[in-house]
Design an enzyme around this catalytic site. Structure first.
Site, PDB file in Angstrom:
ATOM      1  CD  GLN B 128      -1.471   3.358   7.570  1.00 49.17           C
ATOM      2  OE1 GLN B 128      -1.559   3.018   8.738  1.00 49.17           O
ATOM      3  NE2 GLN B 128      -1.561   4.613   7.179  1.00 49.17           N
ATOM      4  N   GLY B 129      -0.109  -0.631   4.573  1.00 52.06           N
ATOM      5  CA  GLY B 129       1.132  -1.386   4.674  1.00 52.06           C
ATOM      6  C   GLY B 129       2.304  -0.470   4.952  1.00 52.06           C
ATOM      7  CB  SER B 131       3.888  -0.894  11.010  1.00 52.91           C
ATOM      8  OG  SER B 131       3.443   0.331  11.507  1.00 52.91           O
ATOM      9  CB  SER B 163      -6.249  -2.280  10.664  1.00 56.88           C
ATOM     10  OG  SER B 163      -5.548  -1.955  11.831  1.00 56.88           O
ATOM     11  CD  GLU B 246      -2.455   7.095  11.140  1.00 55.72           C
ATOM     12  OE1 GLU B 246      -1.443   7.296  10.451  1.00 55.72           O
ATOM     13  OE2 GLU B 246      -2.717   6.013  11.663  1.00 55.72           O
TER      14      GLU B 246
END
Lengths: 303, 384
Positions: B128-129, B131, B163, B246
């Site tokens: 997941q890009g 933040s 992550s 999420e």
């Protein structure tokens, strides 16, 4: 699995809410509190009590064949939640539990109270008293709308009916939930309208976070109380009770905080919610007993 | 209000239990937390088994390759897999719970055909890009730029807290495509291949000593325009779809796990004599109330999702707020039971205590969740 209110349950809750808000709204609450401060005045409104009886509040769980409404514990919990919202006074739980066994309880003609551990509520104004109240002494009490007697310590007192204790605890949790929901709404309403520094105080993060915390406690307590009403499992009831006590006591405190100085006045209703919530935490063994039961469950229950 | 499961739901549970009883003993030993390639292989292997048994993408819609399970069946799945000690979703977390559902909902037919089956079969890992160093909980402040050059977007900037970046094949990437638009309006959602030239991954060491996540540096990385999901500059709306997943069911299995750990903590306390401490014993009792109630709240939210046919929405913030703090209290109590032994980082509960510190931060800090509850649920005025 369908863990949500059914249409009939929503209608029942709405009906009880309308009845209570019409018959025991804010003005009636304040008038009763004022009356309670006058020595010798009777506080319990017998007319209202009979109206509750006529509406089926006490006979809610009696079978229809016995003249009752034929509903179950979940419905009783919804009704007591509404009673908690408006701070309806009187030995509601004891009378509800006596319906079907004490003549006149179901219809609200007879007011019934019961001795709890160490305390008995509404002793002087009740017609029938369950349990041993020998040596009961009146206790000056914070909440003008809950007269209390203290009972002498009696180690050889016969053990109370566990089913009865369970129901007192569950219905108390329902009342706490209703009070918590009401103080949360009251705080939010105030935060939306009260202006300081040129803006509604609800725009300040510190106030927002107080209100958010109140809602989280209410929603968690609601799930626990409703589930306990469905299962009637003693451990579920103990959990529901702990969370509902927390939601009511801390909710009233935070509501008072959101109201600032106004919250500390006698005119505000918030102290009535807080005081009643405190009194309810003493019923049926209170938090200590719940915590011990939940601890026992961890080592004897399924892993 | 009904907490009993239907015969069909009980049958589903029994079938799943029987399958787990057969599948789990055949699993290879769990790899060490620091060995990312081994973790990837282990997690993908488990995903492949789920796929072959018909449990892959259980809650995904059938037309996206999933099983179209009801929210209650998904709840049962998460409960039973956790109780049986099945592997955690692990490296497949982003693909199965974030990127996959987002592509299923917002992608075109070609994108669904390209990206969804490899996630379900356990062939590709997503990261997941979202933040950035200057845009964590304030996600709309992101600055990673992308501009059009022919059929490609050219992307430059950096991401953080990513992550599985070390072993991911794809990244669900948020980029700013219109720097002049209001900050929520100029964002676009891209699927970026992690082997593209210009990507540098630098692992970050956590306070638990492990490398759970990484910084990702992007230096003029070319991403084909066909890899854009949703319209250009519509990425914020697409992202809100992702985030509702999420904050929704992602923690269901973890509540089951916490209830198991709490029972183990109580047994340990009985064994080592700490149970005689009434204060500690009652604290464990209160935690029992906490996790039971969180489980009931989960069932309530699932009941609501089942009735409305939707995914759990911002109501998830209420759950996440309470759960993330309760989890930390659980491991604090475990440390109290262990005494000085709790200082040994080799103890499982000690590592879990350390990792629990991330729960009040990840997926939106508790402070941001309270803002969401106050403004979106309680309707308080927007503030700062």
């Amino acid at each position: 699995m369908d863990f949500q209110l059914g249409p009939d349950q929503k209608a029942l809750r709405q009906g009880v809410r309308e009845l209570l808000e019409g018959r025991f709204g804010r003005d009636a609450l304040r008038a009763a509190a004022d009356r309670a401060e006058t020595p010798g005045e009777h506080v319990l409104d017998r007319t209202l009590w009979r109206e509750l009886g006529a509406a089926g509040f006490f006979a809610l769980r009696l079978p229809e064949a016995a003249g009752g409404v034929g509903q179950g514990l979940p419905e009783a919990v919804l009704a007591f939640e509404e009673a908690g919202r408006v701070l309806l006074p009187g030995p509601l739980i004891a009378t509800h539990l006596a319906a079907g066994t004490v003549p006149g309880a179901a219809t609200g003609e007879t007011v019934v109270t019961a001795a709890g551990p160490g305390l008995v509520e509404w002793l002087d104004e009740s017609d029938v008293v369950h349990g041993d109240t020998t040596g009961a002494e009146p206790l000056a009490v914070l909440d003008p709308l809950t007269p209390l007697h203290r009972l002498p310590a009696a180690p050889d007192r016969p053990p109370t009916d566990t089913r009865h204790t369970l129901l007192v605890s569950l219905l108390t949790a329902a009342e706490q939930l209703g009070s918590a929901a009401r103080t949360c709404e009251t705080a939010v309403q105030h935060a939306r309208t009260r202006e300081q520094f040129g803006r509604p105080i609800g725009a300040f993060q510190a106030v927002q976070h107080l209100c958010a915390g109140m809602l989280v406690r209410v929603e968690l307590a609601r799930a626990a109380v409703y589930a306990a009403a469905v299962t009637a499992d003693p451990t579920d009831v103990a959990a529901a009770r702990l969370l509902a006590d927390e939601a009511a006591v801390r909710g009233a405190r935070d509501c008072l905080q959101v109201h600032g100085g106004m919250g500390f006045t006698w005119e505000s209703d918030i102290h009535l919610h807080l005081k009643r919530a405190w009194i309810r935490t003493h019923r049926a063994g209170g938090g200590t007993q719940s915590e011990e039961a939940l601890a026992d469950d961890l080592v004897v229950g399924p892993a | 209000m009904d907490l009993t499961y239907t015969p069909e739901e009980e049958e589903f549970r029994a079938r799943l239990r029987a399958w787990l009883a057969g599948a789990l003993p055949a699993l290879p030993p769990r790899p060490s937390p620091g060995d990312w390639p081994a973790r990837r292989a282990y997690d993908l292997g488990w995903q492949r088994r789920l796929y072959d048994a018909g449990y892959a993408g259980l809650h995904w819609p059938v037309d996206a390759g999933g099983q179209g399970a009801t929210p209650t069946q998904h709840l049962i799945y998460l409960e039973e897999t956790e109780k049986a000690g099945a592997p955690y979703v692990g490296a497949n977390f982003v693909g199965l719970l974030h990127a996959g559902p987002t592509i299923a909902s917002e992608g075109d037919a070609g994108q669904r055909a390209r990206w969804l089956p490899p996630v379900l079969r356990g062939e590709e890992v997503w990261c997941q890009g979202f933040s950035e160093p200057g845009a964590g909980s304030d996600l709309a402040a992101l600055r990673t730029r992308a501009w059009r050059d022919g059929d490609d977007y050219v992307v430059s900037g950096s991401k953080i807290w990513t992550s599985h970046a070390e072993v991911a094949d794809w990244c669900e990437l948020l980029v700013r495509t219109d720097p002049d638009a209001p900050r929520h309006r100029g964002i676009t959602w891209l699927a970026m291949p992690m082997d593209a030239p210009g990507i540098t991954v630098r692992p970050l060491r956590t306070l638990a000593g492990s490398t759970e996540f990484a910084e990702v540096f992007l230096d003029e990385v070319r991403v084909p325009v066909t890899h854009r999901v949703g319209a250009e500059n519509d990425g914020w709306r697409v992202t809100m779809v992702t985030l509702s997943y999420e904050r929704g069911t992602a923690f269901v299995g973890e509540v089951v796990a916490c209830r198991r750990v709490l029972a183990e903590v109580a047994r340990e306390a009985r064994k080592n004599g700490r149970w005689d401490d009434a204060v500690l014993r009652r604290r464990l009792g209160r935690l029992n109330a906490e996790f039971r109630a969180l489980w009931r709240l989960t069932q309530w939210n699932v009941g609501e999702a089942q009735r409305t046919g939707g995914v759990p929405g911002v109501g998830g913030s209420v759950f996440k707020l309470r759960y993330s703090h309760a989890r930390q209290e659980l491991y604090d109590a475990a440390a109290e039971v262990l005494g000085p032994e709790s200082l040994d980082p080799g103890r499982e509960w000690t590592l879990d205590r350390l990792s629990s510190l991330s729960y009040t931060i990840a997926a939106g800090t508790s402070q941001i969740q309270r803002n969401i509850v106050a403004e979106r649920i309680l309707g308080l005025p927007r503030g700062r």
